[in-house]
Design a protein around this motif. Structure first.
Motif, PDB file in Angstrom:
ATOM      1  N   ARG A  56      16.771   9.278 -14.985  1.00 30.14           N
ATOM      2  CA  ARG A  56      16.489   9.868 -16.291  1.00 30.14           C
ATOM      3  C   ARG A  56      15.256   9.227 -16.914  1.00 30.14           C
ATOM      4  NH1 ARG A  56      20.624   8.889 -21.185  1.00 30.14           N
ATOM      5  NH2 ARG A  56      19.335   7.011 -21.369  1.00 30.14           N
ATOM      6  N   TRP A  57      14.515  10.032 -17.677  1.00 31.36           N
ATOM      7  CA  TRP A  57      13.367   9.517 -18.409  1.00 31.36           C
ATOM      8  C   TRP A  57      13.821   8.946 -19.741  1.00 31.36           C
ATOM      9  CZ3 TRP A  57       8.879   9.115 -15.945  1.00 31.36           C
ATOM     10  CH2 TRP A  57       8.691   9.902 -14.805  1.00 31.36           C
ATOM     11  N   THR A  58      13.264   7.798 -20.107  1.00 30.04           N
ATOM     12  CA  THR A  58      13.560   7.198 -21.399  1.00 30.04           C
ATOM     13  C   THR A  58      12.612   7.747 -22.465  1.00 30.04           C
ATOM     14  OG1 THR A  58      12.004   5.350 -21.193  1.00 30.04           O
ATOM     15  CG2 THR A  58      14.177   5.084 -20.169  1.00 30.04           C
ATOM     16  N   ASP A  59      12.889   7.446 -23.711  1.00 26.43           N
ATOM     17  CA  ASP A  59      12.019   7.874 -24.802  1.00 26.43           C
ATOM     18  C   ASP A  59      10.633   7.230 -24.711  1.00 26.43           C
ATOM     19  OD1 ASP A  59      14.092   9.370 -25.786  1.00 26.43           O
ATOM     20  OD2 ASP A  59      14.680   7.925 -27.319  1.00 26.43           O
ATOM     21  N   GLU A  60      10.534   6.115 -23.995  1.00 28.50           N
ATOM     22  CA  GLU A  60       9.252   5.412 -23.841  1.00 28.50           C
ATOM     23  C   GLU A  60       8.428   5.966 -22.680  1.00 28.50           C
ATOM     24  OE1 GLU A  60      12.247   3.723 -23.995  1.00 28.50           O
ATOM     25  OE2 GLU A  60      12.012   3.530 -26.186  1.00 28.50           O
ATOM     26  N   GLY A  61       8.969   6.933 -21.946  1.00 25.40           N
ATOM     27  CA  GLY A  61       8.235   7.525 -20.836  1.00 25.40           C
ATOM     28  C   GLY A  61       8.395   6.797 -19.525  1.00 25.40           C
ATOM     29  N   THR A  62       9.347   5.877 -19.421  1.00 19.97           N
ATOM     30  CA  THR A  62       9.666   5.236 -18.150  1.00 19.97           C
ATOM     31  C   THR A  62      10.946   5.866 -17.605  1.00 19.97           C
ATOM     32  OG1 THR A  62      10.942   3.494 -19.246  1.00 19.97           O
ATOM     33  CG2 THR A  62       8.597   3.070 -18.860  1.00 19.97           C
ATOM     34  N   THR A  63      11.324   5.478 -16.391  1.00 19.96           N
ATOM     35  CA  THR A  63      12.552   6.020 -15.814  1.00 19.96           C
ATOM     36  C   THR A  63      13.604   4.937 -15.663  1.00 19.96           C
ATOM     37  OG1 THR A  63      11.647   5.708 -13.596  1.00 19.96           O
ATOM     38  CG2 THR A  63      11.431   7.893 -14.554  1.00 19.96           C
ATOM     39  N   GLU A  64      14.842   5.371 -15.763  1.00 26.62           N
ATOM     40  CA  GLU A  64      15.966   4.468 -15.561  1.00 26.62           C
ATOM     41  C   GLU A  64      17.011   5.153 -14.695  1.00 26.62           C
ATOM     42  OE1 GLU A  64      17.478   3.570 -19.440  1.00 26.62           O
ATOM     43  OE2 GLU A  64      18.255   5.598 -19.783  1.00 26.62           O
ATOM     44  N   ALA A  65      17.783   4.342 -13.990  1.00 28.28           N
ATOM     45  CA  ALA A  65      18.912   4.840 -13.224  1.00 28.28           C
ATOM     46  C   ALA A  65      20.152   4.686 -14.099  1.00 28.28           C
ATOM     47  CB  ALA A  65      19.068   4.062 -11.923  1.00 28.28           C
ATOM     48  N   VAL A  66      20.757   5.784 -14.456  1.00 24.49           N
ATOM     49  CA  VAL A  66      21.900   5.762 -15.361  1.00 24.49           C
ATOM     50  C   VAL A  66      23.188   5.863 -14.544  1.00 24.49           C
ATOM     51  CG1 VAL A  66      23.035   6.892 -17.299  1.00 24.49           C
ATOM     52  CG2 VAL A  66      20.533   6.836 -17.171  1.00 24.49           C
ATOM     53  N   VAL A  67      24.058   4.886 -14.723  1.00 27.22           N
ATOM     54  CA  VAL A  67      25.367   4.914 -14.076  1.00 27.22           C
ATOM     55  C   VAL A  67      26.270   5.781 -14.949  1.00 27.22           C
ATOM     56  CG1 VAL A  67      27.287   3.562 -13.201  1.00 27.22           C
ATOM     57  CG2 VAL A  67      24.984   2.590 -13.184  1.00 27.22           C
ATOM     58  N   VAL A  68      26.469   7.026 -14.543  1.00 26.98           N
ATOM     59  CA  VAL A  68      27.238   7.954 -15.367  1.00 26.98           C
ATOM     60  C   VAL A  68      28.737   7.847 -15.114  1.00 26.98           C
ATOM     61  CG1 VAL A  68      25.332   9.582 -15.612  1.00 26.98           C
ATOM     62  CG2 VAL A  68      26.894   9.833 -13.700  1.00 26.98           C
ATOM     63  N   HIS A  69      29.125   7.306 -13.964  1.00 25.10           N
ATOM     64  CA  HIS A  69      30.549   7.174 -13.622  1.00 25.10           C
ATOM     65  C   HIS A  69      30.664   6.055 -12.594  1.00 25.10           C
ATOM     66  CE1 HIS A  69      34.528   9.499 -12.587  1.00 25.10           C
ATOM     67  NE2 HIS A  69      34.742   8.369 -13.224  1.00 25.10           N
ATOM     68  N   ARG A  70      31.613   5.177 -12.778  1.00 23.93           N
ATOM     69  CA  ARG A  70      31.787   4.054 -11.845  1.00 23.93           C
ATOM     70  C   ARG A  70      33.253   3.694 -11.750  1.00 23.93           C
ATOM     71  NH1 ARG A  70      32.873   0.059 -15.321  1.00 23.93           N
ATOM     72  NH2 ARG A  70      31.888   0.049 -17.390  1.00 23.93           N
ATOM     73  N   SER A  71      33.616   3.043 -10.656  1.00 17.06           N
ATOM     74  CA  SER A  71      35.003   2.629 -10.476  1.00 17.06           C
ATOM     75  C   SER A  71      35.258   1.229 -11.012  1.00 17.06           C
ATOM     76  CB  SER A  71      35.367   2.674  -8.984  1.00 17.06           C
ATOM     77  OG  SER A  71      34.563   1.761  -8.253  1.00 17.06           O
TER      78      SER A  71
END
Length: 354
Positions: free
Chosen positions: A52-67
């Motif tokens: 996902r793109w952040t508001d600052e224009g960089t990218t991040e890996a978002v953990v949307v679901h985890r065990s």
């Protein structure tokens, strides 16, 4: 316990992740095919990531679901780094972990791989911002020089500069490269014609070459987000999953008025993007590629893909059967065959040149 989380690539992986996450396999199955998603499993844990793109224009890996808590695990951080992400964010807790660059004494191939992934991410932004700016012009040979080409070069070269290695690019005069020293070659936007027409694919390509040998490379299909990467040390990956060459009957070829292929080729694919073509050979989607029936190809078009091909176990031979040796010269035209095996390359050469 040893770190063993890996990107899911099989039905068995999918079912294991679904059990750990407490969902049905059908809910996760599409994520195996989406370049913007990763499903990690192993070590008794699973995680579902989205880029996902952040508001600052960089990218991040978002953990949307985890065990379980996995945000700081080395395997997950490695996936985020290869994705060109600056950080990992846990969507449930809001915890953020920065993706740390390899240390200065790490192998050059490792440092290149990290920065090339970041460069591709920055090229994504630069190309999008440069689209339809009205600064596109035709070059003397009739091809297009796009504002996006310039923007992509600046973004990529600036990101790779900390390596202190000469950078060659289609968009700039060649710098001097001392004999025996490594060099980087970029095609910031391969498949410009496709890009201008809005017809996928078009790609970012970067290769690290040492003594004529492509030792690390990254190719990102900017139209889809699919990533191929490889180094001589770690092997090749497509979207985080190990990739290997495979013998077969599908040949990819450069675009042109005619395409010559052997009678043994049951299928021919023409994508209009050489960097992606070579990666299709590397990941086993096709068995071979060649430009033997035309004037040749430039080093910036092929270095990134050739590094991925070599890491996947493939070979590249010139039209006279020698192993391809790359030179730091973006004007030189080279003709070669890329194939899953040396014998396959020789058979294709003999068929095309017969």
């Amino acid at each position: 316990m040893a770190e063993t989380m890996h990107v899911a690539a099989s039905g068995e992986d999918l079912r294991a992740a679904a059990r750990l996450l407490g969902v049905g396999p059908a809910a996760l199955a599409p994520e195996l095919l989406d370049p913007g998603a990763r499903l990690l499993v192993g070590n008794g844990a699973a995680a579902h990531l989205r880029r996902r793109w952040t508001d600052e224009g960089t990218t991040e890996a978002v953990v949307v679901h985890r065990s379980t808590h996995v945000t700081g695990r080395a395997g997950l951080l490695a996936v985020a780094a290869a994705w060109g992400c600056s950080q990992v964010r846990d969507a449930g807790t809001g915890r953020v972990v920065e993706v740390v660059a390899p240390p200065a004494d790490a192998p050059l191939t490792e440092r290149f791989a990290h920065l090339a992934a970041l460069a591709a991410t920055r090229v994504e932004v630069a190309v999008a911002l440069a689209r339809d700016t009205g600064r596109d012009v035709r070059k003397d040979d009739g091809s297009w020089s796009m504002a996006a080409d310039e923007a992509a070069h600046d973004a990529a070269a600036g990101t790779l500069a900390p390596l202190g290695v000469p950078v060659l690019s289609e968009e700039r005069p060649d710098p001097d490269v001392p004999d025996g020293e490594p060099w980087i070659v970029l095609d910031p936007l391969d498949g410009t014609g496709n890009f201008r027409a809005g017809l996928p694919p078009w790609a970012f390509s970067a290769g690290l070459v040492h003594r004529g040998r492509p030792v690390a490379g990254l190719v990102v299909d900017l139209s889809s987000g699919r990533r191929w990467a490889g180094t001589v040390d770690t092997g090749a990956q497509r979207d985080g999953v190990p990739a290997r060459v495979r013998e077969g009957s599908t040949v990819v070829a450069p675009s042109g008025r005619t395409v010559r292929v052997p009678a043994t080729a049951h299928r021919v694919r023409v994508t209009g993007c050489t960097a992606v073509d070579l990666c299709l050979v590397a990941d086993g989607s096709a068995s071979a590629w060649h430009d033997l029936d035309r004037s040749g190809t430039h080093v910036h078009d092929v270095a990134g893909g050739l590094a991925v091909l070599a890491a996947a176990g493939g070979v590249a031979l010139t039209d006279d059967g020698a192993l391809l040796h790359l030179r730091p010269d973006t004007e030189e035209l080279i003709r070669f065959v890329a194939a899953a095996s040396e014998q396959g390359a020789r058979d294709l050469t003999a068929a095309v040149l017969a």
